[in-house]
Design an enzyme around this catalytic site. Structure first.
Site, PDB file in Angstrom:
ATOM      1  N   LYS A 115       0.961  -1.134   0.068  1.00  0.00           N
ATOM      2  CA  LYS A 115      -0.043  -0.188   0.016  1.00  0.00           C
ATOM      3  C   LYS A 115       0.830   1.086   0.034  1.00  0.00           C
ATOM      4  O   LYS A 115       0.593   2.193  -0.623  1.00  0.00           O
ATOM      5  CB  LYS A 115      -0.897  -0.016   1.222  1.00  0.00           C
ATOM      6  CG  LYS A 115      -1.999  -1.266   1.149  1.00  0.00           C
ATOM      7  CD  LYS A 115      -3.357  -0.950   1.839  1.00  0.00           C
ATOM      8  CE  LYS A 115      -4.268  -2.097   1.357  1.00  0.00           C
ATOM      9  NZ  LYS A 115      -5.701  -2.061   1.980  1.00  0.00           N
ATOM     10  N   LYS A 217      -5.006 -10.716  -5.791  1.00  0.00           N
ATOM     11  CA  LYS A 217      -6.253 -10.876  -5.018  1.00  0.00           C
ATOM     12  C   LYS A 217      -7.683  -9.971  -5.561  1.00  0.00           C
ATOM     13  O   LYS A 217      -7.380  -9.024  -5.909  1.00  0.00           O
ATOM     14  CB  LYS A 217      -5.677 -10.316  -3.472  1.00  0.00           C
ATOM     15  CG  LYS A 217      -6.941 -10.444  -2.364  1.00  0.00           C
ATOM     16  CD  LYS A 217      -6.308  -9.745  -1.017  1.00  0.00           C
ATOM     17  CE  LYS A 217      -6.517  -8.345  -0.872  1.00  0.00           C
ATOM     18  NZ  LYS A 217      -6.735  -7.900   0.494  1.00  0.00           N
ATOM     19  N   LYS A 220     -11.402  -4.573  -3.106  1.00  0.00           N
ATOM     20  CA  LYS A 220     -12.071  -3.290  -3.403  1.00  0.00           C
ATOM     21  C   LYS A 220     -11.295  -2.276  -4.138  1.00  0.00           C
ATOM     22  O   LYS A 220     -11.923  -1.458  -4.813  1.00  0.00           O
ATOM     23  CB  LYS A 220     -12.477  -2.597  -2.070  1.00  0.00           C
ATOM     24  CG  LYS A 220     -12.975  -3.397  -1.048  1.00  0.00           C
ATOM     25  CD  LYS A 220     -13.294  -2.622   0.478  1.00  0.00           C
ATOM     26  CE  LYS A 220     -13.433  -3.586   1.350  1.00  0.00           C
ATOM     27  NZ  LYS A 220     -12.695  -3.261   2.618  1.00  0.00           N
TER      28      LYS A 220
END
Ligand code: AQP
Length: 353
Positions: A115, A217, A220
């Site tokens: 991230k 993965k 969202k």
């Protein structure tokens, strides 16, 4: 030797539409576990500030995740459903854990690396400290079991490291306070205040992958909406996304070994198995030898039959924010009683006057 009372804790952050990965990795397990243990399910709204500081609709997102909990079948009367920011002790314990955990531990977290990207110096301190707040969420309730998707495994190992270091650093003080329990970790006897949490990750789809790339993965934040099935998607959209899902040209194998090296096939079979509470081998025994043109419609029908009632109930609940707010208020008050007791003990152990 006594043991910690079995207690489930888990949470989801309000950072966007929930998807099939959240459903199979988390929500579906949350619902099943209600029959076995006391459960506390949290909407971890403070975590969402690490992804995006300024939100237009954080309150609505928080309500929407709560609606998904209830629509999936979580009982907020028998168990506890609340949002994290209602219980201030989460932040308070996280501070203590920030002083227990080491910067090196945080720097090693793959989620932080992913991230933060290349510009780590510019990442927020909150993003780095995320696992410390997560450990506080869980350990505030001295939870013993945490249902999560496979992507959270590393954070739960860190939670155990924090609990262990706290227990060892303060062992004498824990003993003096009379709040600890004798446990054995490996071969080592420890007088513990915090339990060693067990992740509950197992199942045929512990990590649901993107429908567009079987090596990534389902998430969202993937820019392609076709990569995921949202819990808000209608039946036609679910069927279309499954129809367009990436696959290879071969027929499905009849044995598990035949899924090796076929990430997309493995993912779709895992999804089918998880949605129908079957083993992957069992699904392959039925569909082995068939083409994806036959398997995909069966998967779409199954997905719609499981998800459509949840989607419909989420819509109904989203139109009733007063009810959602009442559930969160009640849950927050009940969680707060437990949290306050834990923090009182932590103050005593740490020596905060
Ligand atoms: N693809 C997945 N397969 C299985 N489980 C998954 N979970 C998430 N993605 C998958 C599980 O869902 C729970 C809640 O996740 P979260 O909201 O805390 O955030 P996340 O893991 O960051 O979810 P996303 O979709 O991947 O969000 P972004 O894109 O913002 O990073 C957890 O139990 C998680 O394991």
């Amino acid at each position: 030797m006594s043991e910690f009372k079995p207690q489930i804790f888990s949470g989801i952050q309000p950072t966007g539409n929930l998807h099939l990965g959240n459903y199979l990795g988390a929500l579906r397990k949350f619902v099943a576990l209600q029959e076995q243990m006391d459960c506390i399910y949290c909407v971890v709204d403070m975590h969402s500030l690490t992804a995006q500081l300024v939100h237009e609709d954080l309150k609505e997102q928080t309500r929407a995740i709560t609606a998904a909990y209830l629509a999936s079948g979580i009982d907020p009367v028998k168990h506890i459903v609340f949002n994290q920011s209602k219980v201030r002790e989460h932040a308070e314990l996280a501070w203590v854990f920030n002083c227990v955990a080491r910067v090196g531990w945080m720097n090693r977290m793959t989620q932080f690396k992913d991230k933060a990207g290349k510009d780590r110096e510019n990442a927020s301190l909150g993003l780095l400290a995320y696992p410390s707040l997560m450990a506080a969420d869980i350990l505030l309730y001295r939870a013993t079991h945490v249902p999560v998707g496979d992507d959270q495994k590393q954070h739960l190992e860190l939670t155990r490291d924090i609990a262990m270091k706290f227990n060892l650093d303060f062992e004498g003080k824990i003993r003096n306070s009379g709040t600890g329990i004798d446990i054995t970790v490996g071969d080592q006897p420890v007088h513990a205040f915090f339990p060693m949490v067990e992740p509950l990750i197992e199942g045929p789809a512990p990590r649901v992958m993107s429908l567009k790339d079987g090596t990534k993965k389902m998430s969202k934040s993937d820019p392609s909406d076709l990569s995921r099935i949202n819990l808000t998607d209608d039946a036609d959209t679910v069927a279309r996304k499954i129809r367009k899902a990436k696959t290879d040209p071969d027929a499905l194998p009849s044995e598990i070994e035949g899924l090796k090296g076929r990430a997309e096939a493995d993912n779709l079979v895992g999804i089918f198995a998880a949605l129908s509470d079957r083993a992957k081998a069992d699904v392959l025994a039925e569909f082995g030898g068939q083409q994806f043109s036959q398997f995909k419609p069966a998967l779409a029908d199954l997905a719609v039959s499981v998800l459509a009632p949840i989607t419909e109930e989420m819509r109904r609940l989203n139109d009733d924010p007063g009810h959602i707010d009442a559930v969160l208020k009640d849950g927050g008050e009940r969680a707060g009683v437990i949290a306050e007791k834990t923090m009182k003990d932590v103050h005593e152990i740490v020596g905060l006057l």
